[in-house]
Design a protein around this motif. Sequence first.
Motif, mmCIF file in Angstrom:
data_model
loop_
_atom_site.group_PDB
_atom_site.id
_atom_site.type_symbol
_atom_site.label_atom_id
_atom_site.label_comp_id
_atom_site.label_asym_id
_atom_site.label_seq_id
_atom_site.Cartn_x
_atom_site.Cartn_y
_atom_site.Cartn_z
ATOM 1 N N ASP A 27 0.831 -1.204 0.000
ATOM 2 C CA ASP A 27 0.000 0.000 0.000
ATOM 3 C C ASP A 27 0.866 1.255 0.000
ATOM 4 O OD1 ASP A 27 -2.319 -1.509 0.025
ATOM 5 O OD2 ASP A 27 -2.515 -1.454 2.207
ATOM 6 N N ALA A 28 2.056 1.157 0.553
ATOM 7 C CA ALA A 28 2.935 2.322 0.667
ATOM 8 C C ALA A 28 3.657 2.666 -0.632
ATOM 9 C CB ALA A 28 3.970 2.086 1.761
ATOM 10 N N ALA A 29 3.950 1.647 -1.471
ATOM 11 C CA ALA A 29 4.734 1.909 -2.677
ATOM 12 C C ALA A 29 4.821 0.671 -3.560
ATOM 13 C CB ALA A 29 6.151 2.341 -2.304
ATOM 14 N N TYR A 30 5.145 0.909 -4.823
ATOM 15 C CA TYR A 30 5.634 -0.137 -5.715
ATOM 16 C C TYR A 30 7.140 0.044 -5.741
ATOM 17 C CZ TYR A 30 0.902 -0.658 -7.629
ATOM 18 O OH TYR A 30 -0.440 -0.880 -7.788
ATOM 19 N N GLU A 31 7.875 -1.062 -5.683
ATOM 20 C CA GLU A 31 9.328 -0.973 -5.663
ATOM 21 C C GLU A 31 9.913 -2.064 -6.534
ATOM 22 O OE1 GLU A 31 11.438 0.360 -1.939
ATOM 23 O OE2 GLU A 31 12.047 -1.752 -2.052
ATOM 24 N N ILE A 32 10.827 -1.676 -7.429
ATOM 25 C CA ILE A 32 11.519 -2.611 -8.310
ATOM 26 C C ILE A 32 12.980 -2.618 -7.904
ATOM 27 C CG2 ILE A 32 12.135 -3.135 -10.693
ATOM 28 C CD1 ILE A 32 9.640 -1.394 -11.459
ATOM 29 N N SER A 33 13.527 -3.826 -7.721
ATOM 30 C CA SER A 33 14.917 -3.922 -7.284
ATOM 31 C C SER A 33 15.613 -5.117 -7.920
ATOM 32 C CB SER A 33 14.990 -4.035 -5.755
ATOM 33 O OG SER A 33 14.339 -5.220 -5.328
ATOM 34 N N VAL A 34 16.925 -5.054 -7.909
ATOM 35 C CA VAL A 34 17.791 -6.169 -8.305
ATOM 36 C C VAL A 34 18.834 -6.302 -7.211
ATOM 37 C CG1 VAL A 34 19.485 -7.026 -9.968
ATOM 38 C CG2 VAL A 34 17.457 -5.824 -10.785
ATOM 39 N N LEU A 45 7.747 3.858 -6.570
ATOM 40 C CA LEU A 45 6.610 4.749 -6.755
ATOM 41 C C LEU A 45 5.868 4.862 -5.430
ATOM 42 C CD1 LEU A 45 4.961 6.468 -8.754
ATOM 43 C CD2 LEU A 45 3.530 4.445 -9.133
ATOM 44 N N PRO A 46 6.126 5.942 -4.677
ATOM 45 C CA PRO A 46 5.424 6.125 -3.403
ATOM 46 C C PRO A 46 3.913 6.189 -3.622
ATOM 47 C CG PRO A 46 7.264 7.658 -3.600
ATOM 48 C CD PRO A 46 7.074 7.018 -4.951
ATOM 49 N N GLY A 47 3.193 5.586 -2.694
ATOM 50 C CA GLY A 47 1.737 5.594 -2.782
ATOM 51 C C GLY A 47 1.162 4.406 -3.524
ATOM 52 N N GLY A 48 1.982 3.700 -4.288
ATOM 53 C CA GLY A 48 1.538 2.502 -4.988
ATOM 54 C C GLY A 48 0.272 2.712 -5.802
ATOM 55 N N ALA A 49 -0.718 1.851 -5.567
ATOM 56 C CA ALA A 49 -1.965 1.873 -6.331
ATOM 57 C C ALA A 49 -2.676 3.216 -6.226
ATOM 58 C CB ALA A 49 -2.882 0.744 -5.866
ATOM 59 N N SER A 50 -2.632 3.832 -5.051
ATOM 60 C CA SER A 50 -3.341 5.114 -4.893
ATOM 61 C C SER A 50 -2.715 6.208 -5.759
ATOM 62 C CB SER A 50 -3.400 5.535 -3.427
ATOM 63 O OG SER A 50 -2.109 5.728 -2.913
ATOM 64 N N THR A 51 -1.429 6.117 -6.041
ATOM 65 C CA THR A 51 -0.784 7.087 -6.927
ATOM 66 C C THR A 51 -1.214 6.863 -8.372
ATOM 67 O OG1 THR A 51 1.129 7.320 -5.475
ATOM 68 C CG2 THR A 51 1.442 7.939 -7.777
#
Length: 136
Positions: free
Chosen positions: A10-17, A25-31
């Motif tokens: 809920d807080a963010a989408y995060e892509i990592s390696v 992306l802060p806010g995730g779905a709500s953004t």
Amino acid sequence: MSALQLRISDAAYEISVDDTVLARLPGGASTLLAGAGERVRELDVETAIERAEDWLMPSSTSFHAFTLVLPEGAGRLAPWFGSDASVTPEQVECVFNRVVDDVAAGRAAQRDAVADLVVLRELIHHGALTAVVFRS
């Protein structure tokens, strides 16, 4: 071998390696669905796609040819992918098209799950990913 990971919260989408964050992306779905009502419309999906592309494009070449791992499993995506441990880009596209058809027909679709699916689809498309693996 390194794995590209998408963390959905809920807080963010995060892509990592390898624990290095490439995009957040802060806010995730709500953004992605900012300004949308509780019932998602086609216009909301199109706007979410544009926002996802704006977020992903600057770093998308870093994702090419990876297999994407969702470390917390399918989460809100589970109703569409069930117990599949992995799916192909083509399967994700088919699910996306069915969900957009549901939205267009006014059938209920869980708002945040639609946003998660948009991110997954756009990440696969712009990152030229080869597969998605759901891990519990």
